[in-house]
Scaffold this active site. Sequence first.
Site, PDB file in Angstrom:
ATOM      1  N   ARG A  20       0.831  -1.209   0.000  1.00 31.03           N
ATOM      2  CA  ARG A  20       0.000   0.000   0.000  1.00 31.03           C
ATOM      3  C   ARG A  20       0.865   1.257   0.000  1.00 31.03           C
ATOM      4  O   ARG A  20       0.594   2.198  -0.751  1.00 31.03           O
ATOM      5  CB  ARG A  20      -0.945   0.032   1.204  1.00 31.03           C
ATOM      6  CG  ARG A  20      -2.064  -0.991   1.115  1.00 31.03           C
ATOM      7  CD  ARG A  20      -2.952  -0.932   2.348  1.00 31.03           C
ATOM      8  NE  ARG A  20      -2.147  -1.131   3.554  1.00 31.03           N
ATOM      9  CZ  ARG A  20      -2.422  -0.619   4.742  1.00 31.03           C
ATOM     10  NH1 ARG A  20      -3.486   0.140   4.914  1.00 31.03           N
ATOM     11  NH2 ARG A  20      -1.654  -0.853   5.775  1.00 31.03           N
ATOM     12  N   ASN A  38      -5.994  -2.827   2.016  1.00 36.72           N
ATOM     13  CA  ASN A  38      -5.911  -4.270   2.190  1.00 36.72           C
ATOM     14  C   ASN A  38      -7.311  -4.834   2.370  1.00 36.72           C
ATOM     15  O   ASN A  38      -8.178  -4.186   2.959  1.00 36.72           O
ATOM     16  CB  ASN A  38      -5.078  -4.623   3.427  1.00 36.72           C
ATOM     17  CG  ASN A  38      -3.599  -4.405   3.225  1.00 36.72           C
ATOM     18  OD1 ASN A  38      -3.105  -4.337   2.107  1.00 36.72           O
ATOM     19  ND2 ASN A  38      -2.871  -4.289   4.319  1.00 36.72           N
TER      20      ASN A  38
END
Length: 91
Positions: A20, A38
């Site tokens: 990320r 996520n």
Amino acid sequence: MARICMHGYVRGHVQGVGFRQHTEEQAERLNLDGWVRNLPDGAVEVLFEGEEDAVNELAAWLEKGPERAKVTGLELEPQALQGVTGFVMRR
């Protein structure tokens, strides 16, 4: 050049490897707007929009991800522009 939007999922060993954070860095470098997060199933979900060349560059980067990641699948689909501003990491 036209602005486009993509939404999709990155699968493989993509959590716990900074995926990320690296995606956010790449998106900001490319001046893209959107978000990354996520998912409980171990995938990463991403939505990003901007100039077509930049969107395509991030899409290509997502196929391999950061060094510690092992991407085994990438599903991206075009979406209508969402009008988001900035790029954020969602939890």
